[in-house]
Design a protein around this motif. Sequence first.
Motif, PDB file in Angstrom:
ATOM      1  N   ARG A 238     114.669  -8.599  -7.651  1.00  0.00           N
ATOM      2  CA  ARG A 238     115.723  -7.775  -6.631  1.00  0.00           C
ATOM      3  C   ARG A 238     116.905  -7.340  -6.885  1.00  0.00           C
ATOM      4  O   ARG A 238     117.489  -6.528  -6.550  1.00  0.00           O
ATOM      5  CB  ARG A 238     115.939  -9.045  -5.265  1.00  0.00           C
ATOM      6  N   PHE A 241     117.615  -3.378  -7.160  1.00  0.00           N
ATOM      7  CA  PHE A 241     118.276  -2.556  -6.075  1.00  0.00           C
ATOM      8  C   PHE A 241     119.738  -2.598  -6.143  1.00  0.00           C
ATOM      9  O   PHE A 241     120.336  -1.864  -5.316  1.00  0.00           O
ATOM     10  CB  PHE A 241     117.724  -3.182  -4.854  1.00  0.00           C
ATOM     11  N   TYR A 246     119.754   2.542  -9.723  1.00  0.00           N
ATOM     12  CA  TYR A 246     119.194   2.351  -8.278  1.00  0.00           C
ATOM     13  C   TYR A 246     120.197   3.094  -7.321  1.00  0.00           C
ATOM     14  O   TYR A 246     119.762   3.942  -6.505  1.00  0.00           O
ATOM     15  CB  TYR A 246     118.861   1.031  -7.979  1.00  0.00           C
ATOM     16  N   PHE A 250     118.505   6.060  -5.375  1.00  0.00           N
ATOM     17  CA  PHE A 250     117.588   5.907  -4.406  1.00  0.00           C
ATOM     18  C   PHE A 250     118.416   5.326  -3.119  1.00  0.00           C
ATOM     19  O   PHE A 250     119.601   4.680  -3.358  1.00  0.00           O
ATOM     20  CB  PHE A 250     116.749   4.808  -4.973  1.00  0.00           C
ATOM     21  N   PRO A 253     115.994  -0.148  -0.339  1.00  0.00           N
ATOM     22  CA  PRO A 253     114.840  -0.621  -0.315  1.00  0.00           C
ATOM     23  C   PRO A 253     114.287  -0.869   1.194  1.00  0.00           C
ATOM     24  O   PRO A 253     115.097  -1.557   1.965  1.00  0.00           O
ATOM     25  CB  PRO A 253     114.776  -1.681  -1.223  1.00  0.00           C
ATOM     26  N   GLU A 254     112.947  -0.644   1.501  1.00  0.00           N
ATOM     27  CA  GLU A 254     112.278  -1.053   2.645  1.00  0.00           C
ATOM     28  C   GLU A 254     111.388  -1.875   2.366  1.00  0.00           C
ATOM     29  O   GLU A 254     110.240  -1.659   1.591  1.00  0.00           O
ATOM     30  CB  GLU A 254     111.704   0.326   3.462  1.00  0.00           C
ATOM     31  N   GLU A 255     111.363  -3.075   2.816  1.00  0.00           N
ATOM     32  CA  GLU A 255     110.376  -4.349   2.923  1.00  0.00           C
ATOM     33  C   GLU A 255     109.359  -4.658   3.972  1.00  0.00           C
ATOM     34  O   GLU A 255     109.734  -4.379   4.913  1.00  0.00           O
ATOM     35  CB  GLU A 255     111.031  -5.452   2.455  1.00  0.00           C
ATOM     36  N   VAL A 323     107.494  -3.084  -1.317  1.00  0.00           N
ATOM     37  CA  VAL A 323     109.025  -2.791  -1.228  1.00  0.00           C
ATOM     38  C   VAL A 323     108.898  -1.187  -1.561  1.00  0.00           C
ATOM     39  O   VAL A 323     108.270  -0.669  -2.593  1.00  0.00           O
ATOM     40  CB  VAL A 323     109.588  -3.303  -2.266  1.00  0.00           C
ATOM     41  N   SER A 325     110.947   2.452  -2.157  1.00  0.00           N
ATOM     42  CA  SER A 325     112.190   3.135  -2.572  1.00  0.00           C
ATOM     43  C   SER A 325     111.867   4.544  -2.372  1.00  0.00           C
ATOM     44  O   SER A 325     111.263   4.961  -3.215  1.00  0.00           O
ATOM     45  CB  SER A 325     112.558   2.372  -3.736  1.00  0.00           C
ATOM     46  N   ARG A 326     112.774   5.214  -1.687  1.00  0.00           N
ATOM     47  CA  ARG A 326     112.900   6.631  -1.879  1.00  0.00           C
ATOM     48  C   ARG A 326     114.064   7.203  -2.489  1.00  0.00           C
ATOM     49  O   ARG A 326     115.074   6.900  -2.451  1.00  0.00           O
ATOM     50  CB  ARG A 326     113.035   6.914  -0.174  1.00  0.00           C
TER      51      ARG A 326
END
Length: 328
Positions: A238, A241, A246, A250, A253-255, A323, A325-326
């Motif tokens: 983690r 992030f 990052y 980005f 993050p979406e989990e 997870v 990440s965009r």
Amino acid sequence: MVGWTADAARSTLRIYRAFFLNVRTTSVSQLPPLGCSTLRTLGIPVSNLVLRRAMSGKVHELAKQGFGAGTNELYDRARPSYQASALAHIRNAISSQPPLNVVELGAGTGIFTRALLAHPDWSDAIKELRAVEPSEGMRDVFTKTVTDPRVSVREGTFDTTGIEDGWADLVVIAQAFHWCPDYDKAVAEFARILKPKGVVAFIWNLEDRNRAAWVAQLRDRIERHESGTPQFRLGLWRAAFSTPSYTANFEPPEENIWDYVLHGTRDIVVNRACSKSYIAVLSVEDKQKVIDDIDAILQRKEGLHWIDEEKGIFEYPYQTFLVISRKK
């Protein structure tokens, strides 16, 4: 170390302490990335750390050994595939229109690759998939088990992929990112090879210790051999992030987590345990002790639910962690 689990914090301190005491089983690639201020607070010599990191290799030593020659066929046979719902979720996270370019890092023997190619949302959506894997043995199995002409496999690491700038719609890492030795460099590489608005998907399967006592006993037994390695369950990954690369490149993050049950048998449980890197490197005698203890756990049947007792098939509780990440 705000936001870390207690297990992750304790493991991190143990790993750093062992490294700077020159414990033989600890290598620089085991060190989770921490900020300089945190390191100084812990009394860790930052200049020494920087020098030794610069001299480090890119692949964790235990991963090299545990996933080395002679282990990969068992790994491919024993490890579970990936849930269809999780694969569909990854597809829905991508805004690009097909056909899509996919990079799979730490592709291993192709377990995730095969699942992706077989999924109805993905089978016709892929233009090209480039797999990157540092282990020669795993690449050999990959080439035997993945035969789709759209797929190729090459040697590389998280931060040295050999992929051109802005090529990928998706970077996916299945059951591997916890081995990453330098999160900031890896994330910078992801940003480089992704198209604008591209997606990184980190995905793991893990036995669910909270839904069956025998699974908790199994994990307690095998995890004592982890030797301070950065296993997924510790959550050290983690830290990626919060790296400069990052946050610059980005979105947060979406989990997502999926709970499910697989079919288990005695052989499935034993083989899956023996496919863990830290079990694979044990001596023959120590590995047999692990197997004997697993048999004893299964014989006690605590929290074990049968699917077909006559055939020896029971529920094997699992979770899949995803997870997304965009890229900004």
